[in-house]
Design a protein around this motif. Structure first.
Motif: not given
Ligand code: PSV
Ligand code: MN
Length: 388
Positions: A22, A66, A69, A93, A138, A140, A180, A182, A215, A218, A242, A250, A286
């Motif tokens: 992404w 992802h 996507w 993801n 993964k 989230w 993950e 956050k 991450d 986060h 990440d 973030d 990420d």
């Molecule tokens: C969520 O904020 C995140 O960190 C996760 O890893 C998601 O998969 C990713 O961002 C998407 O941009």
């Protein structure tokens, strides 16, 4: 110029950082997503861009996908395409944050039918992992609530465990699940997996194939992230990073851009805890490139990780230990800071050349004309991006 010890050179040679597909698509803020000429229109083109990062740095052999996507009809074809360009498909993801059904949660939802849909999405991701040859799933979760009293916090945690158990049971022997955390966003009052402790509690209950994903963006401002890195490595539960950097929330900015010293401190604890070049600890980016060019943005990112790794490897750990044991606070801090302040760029440039890589990958990529070529070639179609 600093000279690298042979063990440092060996560690640098082994370093591998997975890129997020992404990062090559358009992204932005809730105010505006700016398009860039040449942006990929599909996962095949995203992988072609990612392969450029590997070509110029030899640091990025894998690309994470992802879903949905990066959904394609034929994942074997995507895999062959990637391998033909010298990269592999990496982490899958899942995505349970862009569907109306998930307004009040997915794996934690009160309604069993919504939970079923979210679990099935993860089972589909595991099927994809078999086709892509990926190891890690993964997860989230954008789940939480905005107002006190809105949700039954305890019930949601119990349902989360049940849902994760079903997903975990479907993993192949070669697979892992990384969860993950956050602390906020999109929910603002409570989040179901807000911190490493909750992620740890959930994955510990699942089993050995479940780990925590950290991450770097986060955490609340001022959080000592390297302490969390140390603790998760100590517990054998740091499954992946990440990497990105943040000034406020973030932000998903280039790793090492906001606070290179924090990245140094994190990498020092990674090395101390045996997490460097350890297959159990995946290094991933990420990030989103909202205003800068995406391929060089990723090149800059992996180079930043490499530079801070090289500096962290320079810490004289024996002298540091002696200073710590003798209670020499200032000497211990001096040894630590000496490594951080050492400019490793000339030595890295020389070392890259000795391996047949460009001394300056940013300049070499710019000179290659790749961005101009994709801008001319990729005309028509819909540019990839997840909207905002
Ligand atoms: C969520 O904020 C995140 O960190 C996760 O890893 C998601 O998969 C990713 O961002 C998407 O941009
Ligand atoms: Mn992330």
């Amino acid at each position: 110029m600093v000279t690298f010890h042979s063990t440092t050179r060996f560690a640098l040679e082994q370093q591998a950082i997975e890129l997020p597909s992404w990062a090559f698509g358009n992204s932005g803020t809730r105010f505006k997503v700016f398009a860039t000429p040449g942006t990929p229109r599909d996962p095949f083109e995203k992988i072609a861009d990612a392969a450029q990062v590997q070509k110029f740095t030899a640091l990025a052999p894998k690309v994470a996908l992802h879903i949905p996507w990066d959904k394609v009809d034929d994942y074997s074809a995507l895999r062959t395409h990637a391998e033909g360009l010298g990269v592999e498909l990496g982490t899958i993801n899942s995505n349970t944050f862009q569907d109306d059904d998930y307004k009040f949660g997915a794996l934690t939802h009160e309604d069993a039918a919504v939970r079923r849909k979210a679990i099935d999405h993860h089972l589909e991701c595991i099927d994809i992992m078999h086709a892509t040859g990926s190891r890690d799933l993964k997860i989230w979760l954008a789940e939480g609530s905005n107002y006190p009293g809105q949700a039954d916090l305890r019930g949601r945690q119990d349902r989360l465990q049940d849902s994760l158990e079903e997903i975990y049971a479907r993993l192949g022997d070669e697979h892992r699940l990384v969860l993950e955390y956050k602390f906020f966003e999109p929910a603002f009052y409570h989040t179901d997996v807000p911190d490493w402790g909750t992620s740890y509690a959930q994955v510990a209950a699942l089993g050995d194939k479940a780990m925590v994903c950290l991450d770097t963006g986060h955490h609340a401002p001022g959080t000592n992230i390297e302490f969390i890195v140390m603790q998760l490595l100590r517990l054998g539960k740091l499954g992946s990073f990440d990497f990105n950097s943040r000034f406020y929330a973030d932000d998903d900015l280039i790793v090492g851009a906001a606070d290179p010293y924090q990245l140094f401190r994190i990498l020092f604890e990674v090395i101390r805890g045996g997490g460097l070049n350890n297959p159990d600890v995946a290094f991933m980016l990420d990030q989103c490139h909202n205003v800068e060019d995406k391929v060089p943005g990723q090149i800059r990112s992996v180079l930043n990780v490499q530079e801070m790794t090289a500096r962290a490897l320079l810490v004289d750990t024996e002298a540091l230990r002696a200073a710590q044991v003798s209670g020499d606070v200032l000497e211990a801090n001096r040894i630590f800071m000496d490594a951080f302040y050492t400019d490793v760029r000339p030595a890295l440039a020389e070392w890259r050349e000795s391996r047949g890589l460009p001394a300056d990958p940013m300049a070499a990529f710019a000179a290659s004309g790749y961005l101009q070529r994709i801008a001319a070639d990729r005309v028509g179609g819909v540019q990839a991006g997840w909207g905002a």
